[in-house]
Motif scaffolding. Sequence first.
Motif, PDB file in Angstrom:
ATOM      1  N   LYS A  13       0.863  -1.179   0.000  1.00 59.81           N
ATOM      2  CA  LYS A  13       0.000   0.000   0.000  1.00 59.81           C
ATOM      3  C   LYS A  13       0.900   1.229   0.000  1.00 59.81           C
ATOM      4  CE  LYS A  13      -3.671  -2.516   0.385  1.00 59.81           C
ATOM      5  NZ  LYS A  13      -4.163  -3.042  -0.859  1.00 59.81           N
ATOM      6  N   VAL A  14       0.578   2.177  -0.865  1.00 62.85           N
ATOM      7  CA  VAL A  14       1.379   3.398  -0.994  1.00 62.85           C
ATOM      8  C   VAL A  14       0.460   4.607  -0.987  1.00 62.85           C
ATOM      9  CG1 VAL A  14       3.114   2.171  -2.362  1.00 62.85           C
ATOM     10  CG2 VAL A  14       1.318   3.466  -3.531  1.00 62.85           C
ATOM     11  N   CYS A  15       1.072   5.774  -0.860  1.00 61.68           N
ATOM     12  CA  CYS A  15       0.315   7.003  -1.041  1.00 61.68           C
ATOM     13  C   CYS A  15       1.043   7.865  -2.061  1.00 61.68           C
ATOM     14  CB  CYS A  15       0.093   7.729   0.286  1.00 61.68           C
ATOM     15  SG  CYS A  15       1.587   8.191   1.142  1.00 61.68           S
ATOM     16  N   ALA A  16       0.367   8.866  -2.564  1.00 61.52           N
ATOM     17  CA  ALA A  16       0.930   9.788  -3.548  1.00 61.52           C
ATOM     18  C   ALA A  16       1.429  11.041  -2.837  1.00 61.52           C
ATOM     19  CB  ALA A  16      -0.129  10.143  -4.589  1.00 61.52           C
ATOM     20  N   PRO A  17       2.351  11.770  -3.451  1.00 56.12           N
ATOM     21  CA  PRO A  17       2.900  12.969  -2.809  1.00 56.12           C
ATOM     22  C   PRO A  17       1.844  13.990  -2.393  1.00 56.12           C
ATOM     23  CG  PRO A  17       4.211  12.389  -4.729  1.00 56.12           C
ATOM     24  CD  PRO A  17       3.003  11.482  -4.734  1.00 56.12           C
ATOM     25  N   HIS A  18       0.766  14.117  -3.175  1.00 57.62           N
ATOM     26  CA  HIS A  18      -0.255  15.117  -2.854  1.00 57.62           C
ATOM     27  C   HIS A  18      -1.384  14.583  -1.975  1.00 57.62           C
ATOM     28  CE1 HIS A  18       1.514  18.304  -5.177  1.00 57.62           C
ATOM     29  NE2 HIS A  18       1.701  17.460  -6.175  1.00 57.62           N
ATOM     30  N   ASP A  50       4.979   7.451  10.722  1.00 60.80           N
ATOM     31  CA  ASP A  50       4.096   8.003  11.739  1.00 60.80           C
ATOM     32  C   ASP A  50       4.810   9.127  12.495  1.00 60.80           C
ATOM     33  OD1 ASP A  50       5.850   6.190  12.982  1.00 60.80           O
ATOM     34  OD2 ASP A  50       4.240   4.990  13.863  1.00 60.80           O
ATOM     35  N   ARG A  51       6.107   8.962  12.692  1.00 61.80           N
ATOM     36  CA  ARG A  51       6.897   9.993  13.382  1.00 61.80           C
ATOM     37  C   ARG A  51       6.965  11.271  12.547  1.00 61.80           C
ATOM     38  NH1 ARG A  51      11.990  12.100  14.593  1.00 61.80           N
ATOM     39  NH2 ARG A  51      12.348  12.259  16.846  1.00 61.80           N
ATOM     40  N   ASP A  52       7.139  11.145  11.227  1.00 62.52           N
ATOM     41  CA  ASP A  52       7.136  12.322  10.349  1.00 62.52           C
ATOM     42  C   ASP A  52       5.847  13.113  10.530  1.00 62.52           C
ATOM     43  OD1 ASP A  52       9.597  11.619   9.127  1.00 62.52           O
ATOM     44  OD2 ASP A  52       8.590  10.497   7.531  1.00 62.52           O
ATOM     45  N   ILE A  53       4.741  12.388  10.582  1.00 60.96           N
ATOM     46  CA  ILE A  53       3.432  13.039  10.709  1.00 60.96           C
ATOM     47  C   ILE A  53       3.315  13.746  12.056  1.00 60.96           C
ATOM     48  CG2 ILE A  53       0.941  12.635  10.867  1.00 60.96           C
ATOM     49  CD1 ILE A  53       1.384  10.334   8.792  1.00 60.96           C
ATOM     50  N   VAL A  54       3.739  13.077  13.111  1.00 60.97           N
ATOM     51  CA  VAL A  54       3.638  13.673  14.450  1.00 60.97           C
ATOM     52  C   VAL A  54       4.541  14.901  14.578  1.00 60.97           C
ATOM     53  CG1 VAL A  54       4.131  13.304  16.898  1.00 60.97           C
ATOM     54  CG2 VAL A  54       2.889  11.570  15.594  1.00 60.97           C
ATOM     55  N   ILE A  55       5.807  14.772  14.177  1.00 60.47           N
ATOM     56  CA  ILE A  55       6.769  15.866  14.344  1.00 60.47           C
ATOM     57  C   ILE A  55       6.472  17.034  13.413  1.00 60.47           C
ATOM     58  CG2 ILE A  55       9.227  16.507  14.141  1.00 60.47           C
ATOM     59  CD1 ILE A  55       8.590  14.664  16.543  1.00 60.47           C
ATOM     60  N   ASN A  56       6.229  16.746  12.130  1.00 57.90           N
ATOM     61  CA  ASN A  56       6.114  17.801  11.128  1.00 57.90           C
ATOM     62  C   ASN A  56       4.707  18.352  10.942  1.00 57.90           C
ATOM     63  OD1 ASN A  56       8.901  17.640  10.378  1.00 57.90           O
ATOM     64  ND2 ASN A  56       8.414  15.771   9.256  1.00 57.90           N
ATOM     65  N   HIS A  68       0.132  17.849   2.890  1.00 58.19           N
ATOM     66  CA  HIS A  68       0.394  16.775   1.927  1.00 58.19           C
ATOM     67  C   HIS A  68       1.581  15.927   2.358  1.00 58.19           C
ATOM     68  CE1 HIS A  68      -1.543  19.688  -1.139  1.00 58.19           C
ATOM     69  NE2 HIS A  68      -2.458  18.902  -0.616  1.00 58.19           N
ATOM     70  N   CYS A  69       1.590  14.695   1.889  1.00 64.39           N
ATOM     71  CA  CYS A  69       2.682  13.774   2.215  1.00 64.39           C
ATOM     72  C   CYS A  69       4.041  14.349   1.817  1.00 64.39           C
ATOM     73  CB  CYS A  69       2.471  12.427   1.541  1.00 64.39           C
ATOM     74  SG  CYS A  69       1.103  11.489   2.260  1.00 64.39           S
ATOM     75  N   THR A  74      10.294  11.798   3.943  1.00 62.37           N
ATOM     76  CA  THR A  74      11.737  11.745   3.725  1.00 62.37           C
ATOM     77  C   THR A  74      11.926  11.441   2.248  1.00 62.37           C
ATOM     78  OG1 THR A  74      12.141  10.911   5.940  1.00 62.37           O
ATOM     79  CG2 THR A  74      13.858  10.495   4.295  1.00 62.37           C
ATOM     80  N   SER A  75      12.686  12.273   1.551  1.00 64.97           N
ATOM     81  CA  SER A  75      12.852  12.051   0.113  1.00 64.97           C
ATOM     82  C   SER A  75      14.133  11.291  -0.223  1.00 64.97           C
ATOM     83  CB  SER A  75      12.807  13.378  -0.649  1.00 64.97           C
ATOM     84  OG  SER A  75      13.763  14.276  -0.144  1.00 64.97           O
ATOM     85  N   ASN A  76      15.043  11.168   0.723  1.00 58.52           N
ATOM     86  CA  ASN A  76      16.272  10.403   0.506  1.00 58.52           C
ATOM     87  C   ASN A  76      16.006   8.958   0.922  1.00 58.52           C
ATOM     88  OD1 ASN A  76      18.874   9.625   0.046  1.00 58.52           O
ATOM     89  ND2 ASN A  76      19.688  10.506   1.935  1.00 58.52           N
TER      90      ASN A  76
END
Length: 140
Positions: A13-18, A50-56, A68-69, A74-76
Motif C-alpha cells: 500500500k502506498v500514497c501519492a505525494p499530494h 508516523d513519526r514524520d506526521i507527528v513531528i512535522n 500533503h505527504c 523523507t525524500s532520501n
Amino acid sequence: MTMVRDVMTKDVKVCAPHDSVTAAAQIMRDVNCGSIPVCEGKKVVGMITDRDIVINCVAAGKDPSGVHCHDCMTSNVISCSPDTDAHECAQMMADHQIRRIPVVENGEMVGICAIGDLATMNIHVNEAGEALSQISETLH
C-alpha cells in the motif's frame, strides 16, 4: 543464499505525494505499520512515517487533512533490488536505522522488505534482531 525477492511483501500500500497525511495515517492504521512509500506511479519518491506526521504536522499544530505527504516525507529513500542478499538487506536496515526498505527494479517499486520479513526466516533471526537493536541506537 536467500534473496530479498524470496521474503519481500509484493502487495504494498502506498500514497501519492499530494495525498493528505491523514490518508497516509489511515493506510498505516489499516496495514498496521509505521511507514509507507510515497510514489508517483510506480516510482518511489519518498517514505512517510508516523513519526514524520507527528513531528512535522501534529506537533506543529497543522491540520493533517490539509498537509500533503510531500510536506512531511523523507525524500532520501534507501532501497534495494530484488536480487539483494537478505543478509545485506538486514545490514542496510541496521546501518540506516530503518525497518522497511522499498524493493526497486528498473526504477519501479516491486515490493517492500520489512524487518519482520527477515525475522520470519530462521537463518535471519539473529541478523534481524541485530538490525532491530541497532535501529534505535543514536547515529554518530
